[in-house]
Design an enzyme around this catalytic site. Structure first.
Site, PDB file in Angstrom:
ATOM      1  CG  HIS A  49     -37.388 -22.546 -77.343  1.00 37.14           C
ATOM      2  ND1 HIS A  49     -37.686 -21.841 -78.484  1.00 37.14           N
ATOM      3  CD2 HIS A  49     -38.128 -23.677 -77.403  1.00 37.14           C
ATOM      4  CE1 HIS A  49     -38.546 -22.528 -79.214  1.00 37.14           C
ATOM      5  NE2 HIS A  49     -38.826 -23.649 -78.581  1.00 37.14           N
ATOM      6  CD  GLU A  71     -36.156 -18.587 -78.784  1.00 38.63           C
ATOM      7  OE1 GLU A  71     -36.809 -19.598 -78.540  1.00 38.63           O
ATOM      8  OE2 GLU A  71     -36.528 -17.660 -79.544  1.00 38.63           O
ATOM      9  CG  ASN A 425     -19.783 -12.662 -40.339  1.00 37.74           C
ATOM     10  OD1 ASN A 425     -20.010 -11.533 -40.735  1.00 37.74           O
ATOM     11  ND2 ASN A 425     -20.042 -13.062 -39.112  1.00 37.74           N
TER      12      ASN A 425
END
Lengths: 703, 125, 175
Positions: A49, A71, A425
């Site tokens: 909003h 919204e 990794n």
């Protein structure tokens, strides 16, 4: 007056990005087993909003439209007309991504592609339109109420007639002529409204004549001071239409007055009074949340802003620079302390000591201004893990410890990418596939732990996984293949692990989309070293791996050892220094003329003559009684020769790069107490240069 | 000099409103949510309150209700900043005790004109 | 290496600060001058070209000192009581860049305007041409002065600070 709103745009962008971070964090809390509480949902709604409001105000209608859709959906959710599900959470997450991207594009003053959000918008529409048909929200109807004219009023008709007569004689240049009856309700003042303002507004719409209807005033006894008992009859000549009048003058008070507006410009006959216009107050909405969650409000969802102020980093840097200057000045004064010798100057000495203390404290405080909690970087990982987990089909749990540990802002930013690589990794190569874990009696869900804490004068960041650990055999095999080490070489575990930091090194059998190209670890180490930090690996096969990154608290200050080489002074960073010893020639072994080693306990340490590297005329070339600064680079020990040792001190790091350029072997410069400049040694690059030089002159491997 | 209390959880909004009104000669004090605004209002008097609706900690409607309970604010004009032009929201504001509303997005001119009209009548400025 | 330089000077400054280097009068736009300092021994930087003498501390900022006399291959220069450092600044995308240049002595400040400006003649082949923006002729009283305008931008370019192989044995270089 032409006010340029552009100056507030940057604030709006930053604010929106912060809101999006908050929205994302909240969304990530949602998973199949735990739904979100009402406060979190409200936070999501408010986020979209707010962005909608700001983007509309600043003219970014593409963003306004998109956030309006989000919204709308979230509004339904907070009214319990829709429920959040995994798919809609994904849609919301994608929206966060699109918004971030679009804002970044706008910040770069480029034109974003607003149409790229359409697929996501479509997903919202599906969520909005599916399920139960939307409940009938009570839409106020303009009720046709029977005309009610106060009967105890003055006879309006006669009044009206007389006015008509007046009117006839005038040249009427206005299109319309309205007869307005306006009686505010008694309590109108309580809404802060003022009939006087309304009448003034009417006046601006055209030509007005106004009469107070006195019969509405109660007698004195019954008079209430804060109630409005006045009514007016207004004749308004105007080019505006009735709707305009309603909107411009009466818009706010339609529900708290009796109002009739008649267009009497057509003189045919008195048209029946228009029906009263009244706005219906809709029935109050049912808004009890499904679950009344007693959970305390997420502090990050609240307004952090109340206690903070935005400061640009340039301002901070100026401040930090000034404090640095102060410290230098103070140390200059301190140098004279020893030359003063008298009882009356005892106060001076005391003053200088206090000044020293004050300066250090001030410096620490100022340094802290640039500190941010590591959570700002750690927070991107839950999302990343979630996505990785889905992509490669491994169950992964992420633990974060010490997220409030603070680190210098610039360091944090530079640490971000290396951290991402290391975590990737761990996930990709460290953690085994589910079935293998099960086979080995491990929890099928792998855990990656990110932790940060202060230790001594440093910050430690660790990435731990409970995966397969590093395979020493594979690593040594690969290293031999690549010619990094010889077959017969004996290395400690730590040295083996450090091999993976070599460029192009990767033992991953496959190059996956996530990692394995072997370009990562080398860059990670370089990045960490450029922050004056170090990186270490501990691992155990079958159990897991821990990568430990050590960083100084700040990039601006360094603890250093002042050394001399010839007539030049240099600063050797203490973080790189392992030991300093006075050289005894009997411990020197010459492999070749230019290649010498120093025997210290069980080590043979290569001797690097700094004066040679720098092209400086040394005080002497005989090494006896010179000083060997022992440092560790790439897991090996080296010794750098200095003529003399001076003080150990804290120095402020100044950039050489800004006005000159980067110099090999030098990481920066500092200003000493006497105002002169001393260069700060970049130990790792010095050693590497020396090693290259020697390698170029001899053929056998050097270590 | 008229003092205006501006309440909005968006700092860019607050900045813009504050800047716009100050340029027109008003004094402005900002708050980031209803709670902060109410706390200030308990010991300070503003001539006009402009407040957003959706805010954390205390939303606009609750703020209006609370303000109306304070003696100095019984008749103070309170305007709601709303992005929704729905009658429902407007009426919700009115029933909470608000004076009127300003629909977002508004341009600075609109804001100034509205504020001037409201304050003119009261303070004769 | 042929170094072609356009005759036309891009921006003729309104005010010039001139100084003497090796007997020749050089000048810079006064807007690029930060200050003038007395000579102080800079801290040497390893592996830097001969004309980069080192760095000094300018109120907390480290700046390199360039000896143009060396760059222009002038012989017979020393550091005397009139030797000064002219501190120059230039705006770059990364921020302000500040360098100091060593000169024998400061000369004067001149206003250049339409009234006294003559022309920008072609330069011959001189060493260090890359640091020179061009020549300016202008009238001062009844004389025509010629000042060599320094190209501050080129001076501060990072590439200029890298060791040029041809610099290693300056004695063997000649024109």
């Amino acid at each position: 007056m032409d006010i340029d709103l552009k100056q507030f745009q940057q604030a709006f962008f930053e604010e929106s990005l912060e809101l999006l971070d908050g929205v994302e964090q909240t969304l990530l809390k949602f998973d199949d087993s735990s739904e979100l509480d009402m406060e979190s949902i409200n936070q999501l709604f408010r986020g979209m909003h707010s962005i909608k409001g700001g983007s509309a105000t600043f003219g970014f209608s593409g963003i306004a439209e998109f956030t309006h859709t989000a919204e709308t959906y979230l509004d339904l959710v907070r009214n319990n007309e829709r429920t959040l599900v995994k798919e809609s959470v994904n849609t919301l997450l994608q929206s966060v991504d699109w918004l971030r991207q679009t804002i970044a594009t706008l910040q770069a003053e480029a034109e974003p592609d607003y149409s790229s959000c359409l697929p996501v918008k479509e997903e919202y529409n599906v969520f909005i339109n599916q399920g139960e048909p939307k409940k009938e929200v009570s839409i106020p109807l303009k009720k046709e109420a029977p005309a009610t004219q106060e009967s105890d009023e003055i006879d309006l008709d006669s009044l009206f007639d007389s006015m008509v007569d007046e009117r006839d004689g005038q040249v009427n240049s206005f299109k319309n002529n309205f007869d307005i009856f306006f009686k505010p309700h008694q309590k109108i003042f309580y809404s802060g409204n003022d009939p006087g303002r309304i009448l003034k507004e009417l006046e601006t719409l055209g030509e007005m004549s106004i009469d107070l209807l006195e019969s509405s005033i109660p007698d004195f006894k019954n008079y209430e001071i804060d109630s409005c008992n006045l009514a007016w009859k207004i004749l308004l000549k105007t080019n505006f239409e009735k709707d305009d009048i309603l909107k411009k003058a009466f818009d706010w008070v339609l529900d708290e007055c009796d109002l009739t507006i008649e267009n009497i410009s057509c003189k045919k006959e008195t048209p029946p009074p228009e029906p009263q216009v009244e706005a219906k107050t809709p029935a109050p909405k049912k808004s009890e949340p499904k679950k009344n969650s007693p959970t305390p409000k997420d502090p990050s969802a609240g307004s952090k802003e109340a206690n903070s102020i935005r400061v640009s980093t340039e301002k901070l840097d100026v401040l930090i620079n000034m404090v640095g200057e102060l410290i230098i000045t103070q140390s200059m004064l301190g140098r004279f302390e020893n030359t003063i010798d008298s009882k009356s100057t005892l106060n001076l000495k005391e003053g200088l000591t206090r000044l020293d203390q004050n300066c250090r404290e001030l410096q620490e405080c100022v340094m802290r201004l640039r500190m941010l909690p590591v959570s700002t970087v750690f927070n991107r990982f839950p999302r990343m893990i979630r996505e990785l987990s889905a992509k490669i089909d491994k169950k992964i749990q992420l633990k974060i410890i010490g997220e409030n540990t603070e680190m210098d802002k610039t360091m944090l930013e530079k640490l971000s990418d290396p951290l991402v690589h290391l975590v990737r990794n761990s996930v990709d190569h460290g953690l085994e596939a589910e079935h293998i874990r099960k086979q080995n009696g491990k929890n099928p869900q792998g855990t990656v732990t990110l932790s940060a804490y202060h230790e001594g004068g440093s910050i430690i960041v660790e990435i731990t996984d409970d995966g397969a650990g590093l395979n020493k055999k594979n690593i040594t095999k690969k290293a031999v293949e690549k010619g990094l080490i010889s077959e017969n070489e004996v290395l400690t575990d730590e040295q083996i692990y450090k091999l993976i930091f070599q460029p192009g090194f990767s033992t991953a059998a496959q190059v996956t989309e996530v990692s394995g190209r072997g370009v990562g670890m080398d860059v990670v180490r370089k990045n960490i070293e450029s922050l004056n930090g170090s990186i270490e690996i501990k691992s155990e096969m079958g159990v897991g791996t821990t990568i430990r990154v050590q960083l100084p608290l700040t990039l601006a200050i360094l603890d250093g050892q002042l050394i001399t080489v010839g007539h030049e002074k240099f600063i050797m960073p203490l973080i790189s220094l392992k030991e300093i010893i006075s050289i005894k020639s009997q411990n020197i072994y010459s492999v070749t003329e230019s290649n010498q080693m120093y025997h210290l306990r069980e080590h043979y340490i290569p001797i690097i003559r700094l004066y040679e590297l720098f092209g400086i005329t040394p005080k002497k070339t005989e090494l006896e009684n010179s000083f060997l600064n022992i440092v560790e680079v790439g897991g090996k020990l080296y010794g750098l020769v200095a003529d003399d040792l001076l003080t150990q001190q804290q120095v402020v790091i100044k950039s050489l790069d800004h006005n000159y350029r980067r110099v090999d072997g030098v990481s920066g410069a500092t200003i000493l107490g006497d105002g002169t400049v001393a260069l700060i040694l970049d130990v790792s690059s010095l050693v590497r240069n020396a090693v290259l030089k020697v390698a170029a002159t001899i053929t056998s491997s050097f270590h | 000099m008229a003092l205006i209390l501006a309440v909005d959880d968006s700092s860019s909004m607050r900045q813009m409103v504050s800047f716009t009104l100050k340029k027109s000669g008003f004094e402005v004090i900002s708050a980031c949510d209803g709670l902060e605004a109410l706390s200030w209002a308990k010991t300070n008097k503003a001539d006009l309150v402009i407040s957003d609706v959706n805010m954390p900690n205390m939303d606009g409607f609750s703020l209006v209700k609370e303000l109306r309970l304070l003696h100095p604010y019984k008749f103070t004009p309170i305007l709601m900043l709303t992005t929704e032009s729905s009658q429902e929201k407007k009426m919700q504001g009115k029933s909470a005790g608000a004076t009127g509303w300003i629909v977002k997005p508004f341009d600075p001119e609109q804001l100034i004109n509205t504020v001037k009209k409201v304050l003119e009548a009261r303070l004769g400025i | 290496m042929e170094y072609e330089k356009n005759n036309a000077i891009k921006n003729i400054p309104n005010q010039l600060l001139t100084f003497i280097i090796g007997g020749e009068e050089f000048g810079v736009d006064i807007l690029s001058v930060v200050e003038i300092r007395g000579w102080e021994e800079p801290t040497a930087i390893p592996a830097s070209p001969a004309h980069v003498k080192g760095v000094i501390n300018l109120r907390g900022v480290i700046i390199p000192i360039i000896d143009l006399r060396q760059k222009f291959r002038m012989t017979d220069f020393n550091y005397s009581s009139t030797t000064v450092i002219v501190v120059l600044q230039m705006a770059t995308p990364e921020g302000k860049r500040i360098n100091g240049v060593v000169v024998d002595a400061i000369s004067d400040v001149y206003n250049i305007n339409l009234n006294n400006f003559s022309d920008t003649p072609d330069m011959g082949n001189i060493h260090g041409k890359e640091f020179i923006a061009g020549l300016i002729n202008f009238q001062v009283e009844d004389e025509t002065k010629m000042v060599i305008l320094l190209d501050v931008e080129q001076l501060m370019k990072k590439s200029e600070t890298v060791l040029d192989k041809s610099e290693l044995t300056p004695e063997t270089q000649g024109e």
